[in-house]
Scaffold this motif. Structure first.
Motif, PDB file in Angstrom:
ATOM      1  N   ALA A  94       0.821  -1.213   0.000  1.00  0.00           N
ATOM      2  CA  ALA A  94       0.000   0.000   0.000  1.00  0.00           C
ATOM      3  C   ALA A  94       0.858   1.267   0.000  1.00  0.00           C
ATOM      4  CB  ALA A  94      -0.906  -0.004   1.225  1.00  0.00           C
ATOM      5  N   ASP A  95       2.168   1.096  -0.075  1.00  0.00           N
ATOM      6  CA  ASP A  95       3.085   2.246  -0.073  1.00  0.00           C
ATOM      7  C   ASP A  95       2.828   3.152   1.146  1.00  0.00           C
ATOM      8  OD1 ASP A  95       5.158   3.706  -0.999  1.00  0.00           O
ATOM      9  OD2 ASP A  95       4.048   4.780  -2.554  1.00  0.00           O
ATOM     10  N   ALA A  96       2.685   2.493   2.305  1.00  0.00           N
ATOM     11  CA  ALA A  96       2.309   3.243   3.505  1.00  0.00           C
ATOM     12  C   ALA A  96       3.511   3.624   4.369  1.00  0.00           C
ATOM     13  CB  ALA A  96       1.337   2.402   4.337  1.00  0.00           C
ATOM     14  N   ILE A  97       4.698   3.085   4.038  1.00  0.00           N
ATOM     15  CA  ILE A  97       5.863   3.313   4.909  1.00  0.00           C
ATOM     16  C   ILE A  97       6.895   4.175   4.185  1.00  0.00           C
ATOM     17  CG2 ILE A  97       7.713   2.200   6.223  1.00  0.00           C
ATOM     18  CD1 ILE A  97       6.046  -0.219   6.558  1.00  0.00           C
ATOM     19  N   TYR A  98       7.432   5.126   4.928  1.00  0.00           N
ATOM     20  CA  TYR A  98       8.516   5.955   4.389  1.00  0.00           C
ATOM     21  C   TYR A  98       9.678   5.902   5.377  1.00  0.00           C
ATOM     22  CZ  TYR A  98      11.187   9.935   2.804  1.00  0.00           C
ATOM     23  OH  TYR A  98      12.205  10.730   2.347  1.00  0.00           O
ATOM     24  N   VAL A  99      10.866   5.514   4.876  1.00  0.00           N
ATOM     25  CA  VAL A  99      12.054   5.409   5.745  1.00  0.00           C
ATOM     26  C   VAL A  99      13.202   6.170   5.111  1.00  0.00           C
ATOM     27  CG1 VAL A  99      13.648   3.829   6.916  1.00  0.00           C
ATOM     28  CG2 VAL A  99      11.363   3.034   6.331  1.00  0.00           C
ATOM     29  N   GLU A 100      13.918   6.877   5.944  1.00  0.00           N
ATOM     30  CA  GLU A 100      15.182   7.480   5.505  1.00  0.00           C
ATOM     31  C   GLU A 100      16.242   7.039   6.491  1.00  0.00           C
ATOM     32  OE1 GLU A 100      13.852  11.746   3.843  1.00  0.00           O
ATOM     33  OE2 GLU A 100      15.645  11.754   5.103  1.00  0.00           O
ATOM     34  N   GLY A 101      17.243   6.290   6.020  1.00  0.00           N
ATOM     35  CA  GLY A 101      18.315   5.835   6.900  1.00  0.00           C
ATOM     36  C   GLY A 101      19.415   6.883   7.006  1.00  0.00           C
ATOM     37  N   ALA A 102      20.242   6.756   8.045  1.00  0.00           N
ATOM     38  CA  ALA A 102      21.408   7.637   8.195  1.00  0.00           C
ATOM     39  C   ALA A 102      22.495   6.855   8.899  1.00  0.00           C
ATOM     40  CB  ALA A 102      21.032   8.880   8.996  1.00  0.00           C
ATOM     41  N   ASP A 103      23.739   7.363   8.842  1.00  0.00           N
ATOM     42  CA  ASP A 103      24.872   6.662   9.473  1.00  0.00           C
ATOM     43  C   ASP A 103      24.942   6.964  10.962  1.00  0.00           C
ATOM     44  OD1 ASP A 103      25.674   5.550   7.125  1.00  0.00           O
ATOM     45  OD2 ASP A 103      27.145   7.114   6.654  1.00  0.00           O
ATOM     46  N   ASN A 104      25.209   5.930  11.739  1.00  0.00           N
ATOM     47  CA  ASN A 104      25.552   6.142  13.149  1.00  0.00           C
ATOM     48  C   ASN A 104      26.994   6.638  13.214  1.00  0.00           C
ATOM     49  OD1 ASN A 104      23.314   5.142  14.789  1.00  0.00           O
ATOM     50  ND2 ASN A 104      23.726   3.167  13.824  1.00  0.00           N
ATOM     51  N   THR A 105      27.311   7.416  14.224  1.00  0.00           N
ATOM     52  CA  THR A 105      28.714   7.774  14.471  1.00  0.00           C
ATOM     53  C   THR A 105      29.016   7.383  15.917  1.00  0.00           C
ATOM     54  OG1 THR A 105      28.140   9.962  15.268  1.00  0.00           O
ATOM     55  CG2 THR A 105      28.614   9.764  12.914  1.00  0.00           C
ATOM     56  N   GLU A 106      30.275   7.346  16.290  1.00  0.00           N
ATOM     57  CA  GLU A 106      30.601   6.972  17.671  1.00  0.00           C
ATOM     58  C   GLU A 106      30.079   8.029  18.650  1.00  0.00           C
ATOM     59  OE1 GLU A 106      31.221   4.073  18.724  1.00  0.00           O
ATOM     60  OE2 GLU A 106      31.335   3.436  16.642  1.00  0.00           O
ATOM     61  N   ASP A 107      29.961   9.276  18.191  1.00  0.00           N
ATOM     62  CA  ASP A 107      29.440  10.323  19.080  1.00  0.00           C
ATOM     63  C   ASP A 107      27.920  10.313  19.157  1.00  0.00           C
ATOM     64  OD1 ASP A 107      31.963  11.202  19.495  1.00  0.00           O
ATOM     65  OD2 ASP A 107      31.920  12.641  17.817  1.00  0.00           O
ATOM     66  N   GLU A 108      27.295   9.825  18.091  1.00  0.00           N
ATOM     67  CA  GLU A 108      25.827   9.859  18.058  1.00  0.00           C
ATOM     68  C   GLU A 108      25.320   8.537  17.488  1.00  0.00           C
ATOM     69  OE1 GLU A 108      23.030  13.666  17.558  1.00  0.00           O
ATOM     70  OE2 GLU A 108      23.689  12.792  15.673  1.00  0.00           O
ATOM     71  N   ARG A 109      25.094   7.596  18.397  1.00  0.00           N
ATOM     72  CA  ARG A 109      24.703   6.245  17.970  1.00  0.00           C
ATOM     73  C   ARG A 109      23.262   5.956  18.414  1.00  0.00           C
ATOM     74  NH1 ARG A 109      26.528   1.840  16.256  1.00  0.00           N
ATOM     75  NH2 ARG A 109      28.699   2.491  16.087  1.00  0.00           N
ATOM     76  N   PHE A 110      22.432   5.565  17.436  1.00  0.00           N
ATOM     77  CA  PHE A 110      21.030   5.251  17.740  1.00  0.00           C
ATOM     78  C   PHE A 110      20.750   3.746  17.680  1.00  0.00           C
ATOM     79  CE2 PHE A 110      21.018   9.656  16.571  1.00  0.00           C
ATOM     80  CZ  PHE A 110      20.085  10.216  17.421  1.00  0.00           C
ATOM     81  N   SER A 111      21.581   3.016  16.888  1.00  0.00           N
ATOM     82  CA  SER A 111      21.384   1.562  16.780  1.00  0.00           C
ATOM     83  C   SER A 111      22.771   0.918  16.774  1.00  0.00           C
ATOM     84  CB  SER A 111      20.626   1.235  15.495  1.00  0.00           C
ATOM     85  OG  SER A 111      21.469   1.420  14.383  1.00  0.00           O
ATOM     86  N   PRO A 112      22.866  -0.391  17.013  1.00  0.00           N
ATOM     87  CA  PRO A 112      24.189  -0.993  17.123  1.00  0.00           C
ATOM     88  C   PRO A 112      24.992  -1.034  15.808  1.00  0.00           C
ATOM     89  CG  PRO A 112      22.487  -2.432  18.024  1.00  0.00           C
ATOM     90  CD  PRO A 112      21.793  -1.325  17.330  1.00  0.00           C
ATOM     91  N   GLY A 113      24.326  -1.097  14.674  1.00  0.00           N
ATOM     92  CA  GLY A 113      25.043  -1.267  13.402  1.00  0.00           C
ATOM     93  C   GLY A 113      25.544   0.033  12.810  1.00  0.00           C
ATOM     94  N   GLU A 114      25.781  -0.024  11.481  1.00  0.00           N
ATOM     95  CA  GLU A 114      26.275   1.176  10.777  1.00  0.00           C
ATOM     96  C   GLU A 114      25.181   2.219  10.627  1.00  0.00           C
ATOM     97  OE1 GLU A 114      27.922   0.460   6.876  1.00  0.00           O
ATOM     98  OE2 GLU A 114      28.971  -1.303   7.657  1.00  0.00           O
TER      99      GLU A 114
END
Ligand code: SF4
Ligand code: SF4
Length: 191
Positions: A76-96
């Protein structure tokens, strides 16, 4: 060969309409099926497809890696995602990567659950919450903050560092118990 004339429809008998009245009359004496919603909420089936939730690891880091697979799977094209890079100073998830922008448009969602199947990290699941009505369209586009799971005991709000000695794999295997105490203390002191 000449065509045969169409067969005439039989005319309804005088008593036939009475059948309809009998159905109406019978219904009048049946117990009503009315539900006392919203005062009394009917419990849903355990695996009901309700509002989505973006899950966290036990230390509070987000499970979403911003890969967009859920958005591609959505019919249904209901989801919109924009990914971004984690940095060591600003990490939101464990991966890249992490999901910087995450939106679900409940004006489009049909509750099929294909996005859940597509998610490689079990970041996205569905809750039993079904009250998704509103009086304007804008409020039915849920943002990441609306969808993120609440912080529970032992969790800290990202951004923060990964558990000492842990890597992406240990998070994925569920080997991280929660936020390390020194990180929790540092957070507490900063407040
Ligand atoms: S439940 Fe189905 S329609 Fe709704 S966001 Fe997921 S894939 Fe799209
Ligand atoms: S919710 Fe899952 S599938 Fe969707 S972007 Fe995040 S990690 Fe990828």
């Amino acid at each position: 060969m000449p065509k045969e004339p169409p067969a005439e429809k039989p005319k309804p008998g005088l008593l036939e309409p009475l059948g309809g009245f009998l159905v109406t009359g019978g219904t009048m004496f049946k117990k009503p099926n009315t539900e006392m919603y919203p005062e009394v909420k009917t419990p849903t089936a355990p695996r009901y497809h309700g509002r989505h939730q973006l899950n966290r690891h036990p230390d509070g880091l987000e499970k979403c890696i911003g890969c967009e697979l859920c958005a591609w799977a959505c019919p249904a094209d209901a989801i919109y995602v924009e990914g971004a890079d984690n940095t060591e100073d600003e990490r939101f998830s464990p991966g890249e990567r992490y999901g910087r922008v995450y939106q679900i448009n409940y004006l489009r969602c049909i509750g099929c659950g294909l996005c859940i199947e597509a998610c490689p990290t079990r970041a996205l699941t569905m809750t039993n919450e079904y009250e998704l009505a509103d009086d304007n369209r804008a409020d039915l586009i849920f943002e990441k903050d609306d969808l993120l799971a609440p912080l529970r005991n032992g969790m800290l709000a990202p951004p923060h560092a990964m558990y000492p000695g842990a890597d992406e794999g240990s998070y994925y295997r569920g080997e991280v118990p929660g936020a390390p105490s020194e990180l929790a203390e540092a957070e507490g002191a900063a407040k």
